[in-house]
Design a protein around this motif. Structure first.
Motif, PDB file in Angstrom:
ATOM      1  N   LYS A  14      35.008  16.329  43.594  1.00 40.16           N
ATOM      2  CA  LYS A  14      35.246  17.382  44.577  1.00 40.16           C
ATOM      3  C   LYS A  14      34.005  17.613  45.417  1.00 40.16           C
ATOM      4  N   LYS A  17      36.061  21.011  50.293  1.00 40.68           N
ATOM      5  CA  LYS A  17      37.498  21.233  50.216  1.00 40.68           C
ATOM      6  C   LYS A  17      38.304  19.935  50.136  1.00 40.68           C
ATOM      7  N   SER A  18      37.668  18.877  49.624  1.00 38.83           N
ATOM      8  CA  SER A  18      38.344  17.584  49.511  1.00 38.83           C
ATOM      9  C   SER A  18      37.949  16.892  48.215  1.00 38.83           C
ATOM     10  N   LEU A  19      38.775  15.909  47.820  1.00 37.27           N
ATOM     11  CA  LEU A  19      38.472  15.050  46.686  1.00 37.27           C
ATOM     12  C   LEU A  19      38.221  13.641  47.201  1.00 37.27           C
ATOM     13  N   ILE A  29      42.193  19.351  49.793  1.00 34.75           N
ATOM     14  CA  ILE A  29      42.758  20.416  48.974  1.00 34.75           C
ATOM     15  C   ILE A  29      43.380  21.453  49.898  1.00 34.75           C
ATOM     16  N   GLU A 136      43.488  21.799  37.434  1.00 28.30           N
ATOM     17  CA  GLU A 136      43.709  20.871  38.541  1.00 28.30           C
ATOM     18  C   GLU A 136      45.196  20.904  38.890  1.00 28.30           C
TER      19      GLU A 136
END
Length: 286
Positions: A14, A17-19, A29, A136
């Motif tokens: 992470k 705001k993204s993976l 996300i 998650e």
């Protein structure tokens, strides 16, 4: 992190705001707290899973405590199988009511566990992420879980589609699969009040290829439901969308009902033959 990249199976990290995975694949996300890991070739449907009406009906009905006997039996079965560091995947988590109860009970007992919730319904995940922000949450199909081989120690499959081969793949050989399925007379009185010719559910299939049944618990009781919860109970089941306008009018006229709650909990381990075969081939056993 329990979830992995659905494209290359790389570990996800992470960042804001993204993976991201090591191969550069990126997944944003959403503002609701879940990430979409459903590949476009895994489903051709325009809309996936339970819609908002069904999800909200189930959320409100469960929050009223009517299904607490199922929740309590699940906790009694699952908690002894957990330890510090256990990785729990709820495949088909819905709005996360059962998963949140397991997480909070484990934490209250001093256990630090990791939880991942997957569902093909974005509407369901919006509520699941709100109910259990420490887990998650990912949009995915149970037939193609974004989890590496042996990536979880417990898999919950509660009133959701069964994908035996995929569940066996992602489950640690020493882990547990717990299913919840309805028994023939579940909600019989409710169905009898709505349909002229009600029918029983089928007997649950308990034998699964590659698994051994370790424990079975049947929950048989009656619940009293009143007011809006009568329609919520019916709306959260598949029956609602297969019911004629005339039969739905019968439902609307009901302001209270007492009906059967009959559910079976099944706990499995991976069969020793399956584990031994894997080890003979020098497979990774995590």
């Amino acid at each position: 992190m329990i979830f992995c990249c659905p494209v290359c199976k790389g570990a996800l990290e992470k960042r804001e705001k993204s993976l991201f995975c090591p191969n550069g694949h990126c997944y944003d996300i959403s503002k609701y707290g879940y990430v979409n890991l459903l590949m476009s070739n895994q489903s051709s449907a325009k809309r996936h899973g339970d819609d908002r009406l069904m999800v909200e009906a189930r959320r409100d009905f469960l929050d009223a405590g009517h299904y607490s006997p199922i929740r309590d039996a699940l906790l009694e079965m699952a908690l002894p199988c957990l330890q510090n560091g256990s990785r729990v995947l709820d495949a088909g988590c819905g709005e996360g009511w059962y998963t949140a109860a397991l997480y909070s009970s484990a934490k209250a007992g001093g256990l630090d566990i990791a939880v991942a919730c997957s569902d093909i319904s974005k509407d369901a995940l919006r509520y699941a992420a709100r109910r259990l922000p420490g887990a998650e949450h990912a949009v995915s199909s149970s037939a193609h879980l974004p989890v590496v081989d042996g990536g979880c120690d417990m898999l919950l499959n509660l009133f959701s589609p069964l994908e035996t081969a995929e569940f066996r793949r992602v489950l640690n050989p020493g882990g547990s699969l717990i299913r919840a399925v309805v028994l023939p007379k579940h909600l019989w009185s409710l169905k009898a009040a709505v349909y002229d010719v009600p029918y029983e559910n089928g007997e649950p299939e308990t034998e699964l290829e590659g698994f051994e049944l370790s424990e079975r618990v049947d929950i048989r009781t009656r619940i009293k439901v009143e007011g809006m919860d009568v329609k919520r109970l019916f709306s959260m089941t598949p029956y609602y969308y297969k019911t004629s306008a005339a039969d739905q009018a019968k439902l609307d006229a009901l302001d209270r009902i007492e009906t059967e709650l009959e559910v079976c909990l099944l706990r499995y381990s991976i069969s020793q033959l399956e584990t031994g075969y894997c080890q003979s081939l020098n497979c990774d056993v995590k």
